[in-house]
Scaffold this active site. Sequence first.
Site, mmCIF file in Angstrom:
data_model
loop_
_atom_site.group_PDB
_atom_site.id
_atom_site.type_symbol
_atom_site.label_atom_id
_atom_site.label_comp_id
_atom_site.label_asym_id
_atom_site.label_seq_id
_atom_site.Cartn_x
_atom_site.Cartn_y
_atom_site.Cartn_z
ATOM 1 N N LYS A 149 1.551 -93.857 -13.074
ATOM 2 C CA LYS A 149 0.423 -94.197 -13.931
ATOM 3 C C LYS A 149 -0.883 -93.799 -13.258
ATOM 4 O O LYS A 149 -0.951 -93.748 -12.034
ATOM 5 C CB LYS A 149 0.395 -95.721 -14.148
ATOM 6 N N ARG A 197 12.496 -100.525 -21.549
ATOM 7 C CA ARG A 197 13.670 -100.373 -22.432
ATOM 8 C C ARG A 197 14.940 -100.126 -21.620
ATOM 9 O O ARG A 197 16.032 -100.473 -22.063
ATOM 10 C CB ARG A 197 13.401 -99.244 -23.444
#
Length: 507
Positions: A281, A355
Amino acid sequence: MEFSVLTVNPAKVETACLVVPVFTDGDLLPVAAKLDDASERLIGQLIERGDFDAGLGNVQLIPFAPGLAAERLMLVGLGTRAKCNEASLRTALDATFPALAKLPLDEVVVAFSDVPVPDRTADWKARVTAEAAQRAVYRFSEFKSDPAPAPRLSRVSLLVSDPTEATASEQGARVGRAVGEGVNYARTLGNLPGNVCTPSYLAAQAEQLGQGSAGALDVEILDEEALELLGAHSLLSVGRGSEEPSRLIVMRYQGADDPDEAPHVLIGKGITFDTGGISLKPGADMDEMKFDMCGAASVFGTVKSLLALKPKLNVVAIVASAENMPDGRATKPGDIIKTLKGLTVEVLNTDAEGRLVLCDALTYAERYQPASVVDIATLTGAAVIALGHHATGLFANDDDLALDLLDAGETAWDRAWHMPLWDDYQSQLDSNFADLANIGGRPAGSITAACFLSRFTETYPWAHLDIAGTAWASGKQKGASGRPVGLLTQYLLDREVELGETPENVE
Ligand code: BES
Ligand code: MN
Ligand code: ZN
């Protein structure tokens, strides 16, 4: 904090501060009217002279109240009578209790049961009042060498004008207190830094909850070895680049008379820090990725509320926990992993890691033959873009379950909004090399994330709550919100009522 219910004459109430709600228009509410009569029209005159503006959320302390047993009065503006609704009461409560928490008071009496909220009964009003009080006294100062003094407020009495509402108010306050404690616990877990709150720390929290539960909560921790044996390679792939070992945490609450009754399962995303992994990130605001375990925190908070309320139903609470770091051993873009279910996943972006831990937990949940499964996750930045910071994104493969959750969110004032989970979006997850990819491109990012999860939830009613926008606040007020503990606790309490219903009393 302690709560009690009073039904005495307001003028005779002995308290450090009596809190009285007031509209801008029309007659005074019952408690205010009685105080007014006993105090040479103190309240009426303050309003008439313009000394108190009863606009919604205005609060004013009256340090001296002639003719009353209370040492102080606090007037709280409700705005105009015609517009009074659930939001007005919440706004008034969220103005009142933070103001009270700043004063040198141990104990107060509040008269919010007088507020006429359409379609809401005394227990609901008591519930939101108790919850607001708990939230207002929360502080997170563990890491401050010289913290500001903690609020003194520790006892709140609810003054009820109609004595027939006393029992309902007591029950409501009990729920509000338990929810408030669950919310504050979730906030603390969320606020803890990533170097303290690791997957092992969360596992230890579960053990502690179990130990303090007098046998009501059974805890099982799966370590990396157990997860390897099980075949939870997707969950394990996320923590591969971290020095902190991953954990699957399972807490079983057996409250139903029938131990075999199908449980409701909650599953929390517990990424204790999300750097993005090799798909690193950007640096700005990356500290906020310590909040990437707020789904897990909400599961812990809900378990805490359940242990206080002891509803008669079975619940399995699962937390899938890992730290997502870049490293020589970390999962790389293009890697293909095998999930617990057996489906293979091409990891096109290691920052779509939530996920990957959730899908194995969702498969793990099958063993409980659940009545429902709800996962809670700070899953996508796209959910923040879609819904901002007010509504949690709700996705479901079952419309009844979706409606139950929406309804619980309204009751708890912890609201969600139903998003589409149409098959049309599924092809965005096609992979050239594996059964599916872990990202679906830029359009509808929160929906394709939910689509990914839906591939693992075919055997039970399932809903997914994307709390990326609602789990914490940024900026000056930076901190975890404790959402959606209110929604989840209410959802489970409503299931208990459902169990108690017989065919005759259900329409
Ligand atoms: N934890 C983040 C989601 C997130 C981002 C929550 C910002 C709150 C604020 C999640 O693991 C993530 O990084 N998601 C990616 C998915 C993308 C790579 C498909 C995202 O939303 O950018
Ligand atoms: Mn991520
Ligand atoms: Zn994440």
